[in-house]
Design a protein around this motif. Structure first.
Motif, mmCIF file in Angstrom:
data_model
loop_
_atom_site.group_PDB
_atom_site.id
_atom_site.type_symbol
_atom_site.label_atom_id
_atom_site.label_comp_id
_atom_site.label_asym_id
_atom_site.label_seq_id
_atom_site.Cartn_x
_atom_site.Cartn_y
_atom_site.Cartn_z
ATOM 1 N N MET A 144 0.812 -1.186 0.000
ATOM 2 C CA MET A 144 0.000 0.000 0.000
ATOM 3 C C MET A 144 0.859 1.255 0.000
ATOM 4 N N LYS A 145 1.972 1.212 0.751
ATOM 5 C CA LYS A 145 2.860 2.370 0.792
ATOM 6 C C LYS A 145 3.506 2.611 -0.577
ATOM 7 N N LYS A 146 3.818 1.533 -1.287
ATOM 8 C CA LYS A 146 4.422 1.676 -2.613
ATOM 9 C C LYS A 146 3.452 2.342 -3.580
ATOM 10 N N LEU A 147 2.181 1.974 -3.496
ATOM 11 C CA LEU A 147 1.173 2.568 -4.363
ATOM 12 C C LEU A 147 1.020 4.055 -4.075
ATOM 13 N N LEU A 148 1.011 4.419 -2.808
ATOM 14 C CA LEU A 148 0.917 5.821 -2.420
ATOM 15 C C LEU A 148 2.144 6.601 -2.894
ATOM 16 N N THR A 149 3.317 6.000 -2.783
ATOM 17 C CA THR A 149 4.548 6.641 -3.236
ATOM 18 C C THR A 149 4.545 6.839 -4.745
ATOM 19 N N VAL A 150 4.113 5.844 -5.493
ATOM 20 C CA VAL A 150 4.056 5.943 -6.948
ATOM 21 C C VAL A 150 3.064 7.014 -7.373
ATOM 22 N N CYS A 151 1.901 7.061 -6.748
ATOM 23 C CA CYS A 151 0.889 8.083 -7.080
ATOM 24 C C CYS A 151 1.402 9.483 -6.769
ATOM 25 N N THR A 152 2.096 9.648 -5.666
ATOM 26 C CA THR A 152 2.661 10.944 -5.301
ATOM 27 C C THR A 152 3.718 11.373 -6.304
ATOM 28 N N LEU A 153 4.589 10.472 -6.692
ATOM 29 C CA LEU A 153 5.620 10.800 -7.683
ATOM 30 C C LEU A 153 5.015 11.162 -9.035
ATOM 31 N N LEU A 154 4.005 10.428 -9.457
ATOM 32 C CA LEU A 154 3.342 10.740 -10.722
ATOM 33 C C LEU A 154 2.678 12.119 -10.676
ATOM 34 N N ALA A 155 2.067 12.456 -9.558
ATOM 35 C CA ALA A 155 1.430 13.769 -9.420
ATOM 36 C C ALA A 155 2.466 14.886 -9.457
ATOM 37 N N LEU A 156 3.605 14.675 -8.789
ATOM 38 C CA LEU A 156 4.657 15.695 -8.779
ATOM 39 C C LEU A 156 5.297 15.866 -10.152
ATOM 40 N N LEU A 157 5.458 14.781 -10.885
ATOM 41 C CA LEU A 157 6.081 14.855 -12.206
ATOM 42 C C LEU A 157 5.138 15.406 -13.271
ATOM 43 N N SER A 158 3.849 15.195 -13.107
ATOM 44 C CA SER A 158 2.905 15.658 -14.120
ATOM 45 C C SER A 158 2.464 17.102 -13.904
ATOM 46 N N ALA A 159 2.657 17.679 -12.741
ATOM 47 C CA ALA A 159 2.228 19.047 -12.470
ATOM 48 C C ALA A 159 2.912 20.071 -13.381
ATOM 49 N N PRO A 160 4.242 20.036 -13.567
ATOM 50 C CA PRO A 160 4.847 21.008 -14.466
ATOM 51 C C PRO A 160 4.405 20.832 -15.926
ATOM 52 N N ALA A 161 4.139 19.621 -16.326
ATOM 53 C CA ALA A 161 3.718 19.370 -17.705
ATOM 54 C C ALA A 161 2.353 19.973 -17.995
ATOM 55 N N SER A 162 1.516 20.103 -16.997
ATOM 56 C CA SER A 162 0.191 20.670 -17.223
ATOM 57 C C SER A 162 0.252 22.175 -17.460
#
Length: 90
Positions: free
Chosen positions: A1-19
């Motif tokens: 569960m922690k890995k899923l939360l970490t992956v989702c957080t990283l994806l959100a941080l990486l996609s924010a500048p692209a938006s």
């Protein structure tokens, strides 16, 4: 569960500048009739916008090839407005 939360957080941080990144462009072509001859002109403009900063490049073409290249850079750094440009004839 922690890995899923970490992956989702990283994806959100990486996609924010692209938006906030926007790439747009324009291609115009025209013909000039005069003096018994036909000449054509074209221009390609690309603009990259990122968080209030804009980088624009314009390339103008004639029958002989590339005629003029223009670049401009605009943005704000706090209360200071920055506007720079360059133009090259070939």
């Amino acid at each position: 569960m922690k890995k899923l939360l970490t992956v989702c957080t990283l994806l959100a941080l990486l996609s924010a500048p692209a938006s906030a990144l926007q790439l747009s462009g324009d291609w115009t072509t025209g013909f000039v009739f005069g003096s018994g001859s036909l000449t054509s002109r074209s221009a390609l403009t690309l603009q990259l916008d990122l968080s209030g900063w804009a980088l624009t490049g314009t390339w103008s073409f004639t029958e002989a090839g590339l005629g003029v290249e223009e670049f401009s850079f605009q943005g704000w750094l706090g209360p200071l407005g920055i506007d720079a440009g360059a133009s090259f004839r070939t």
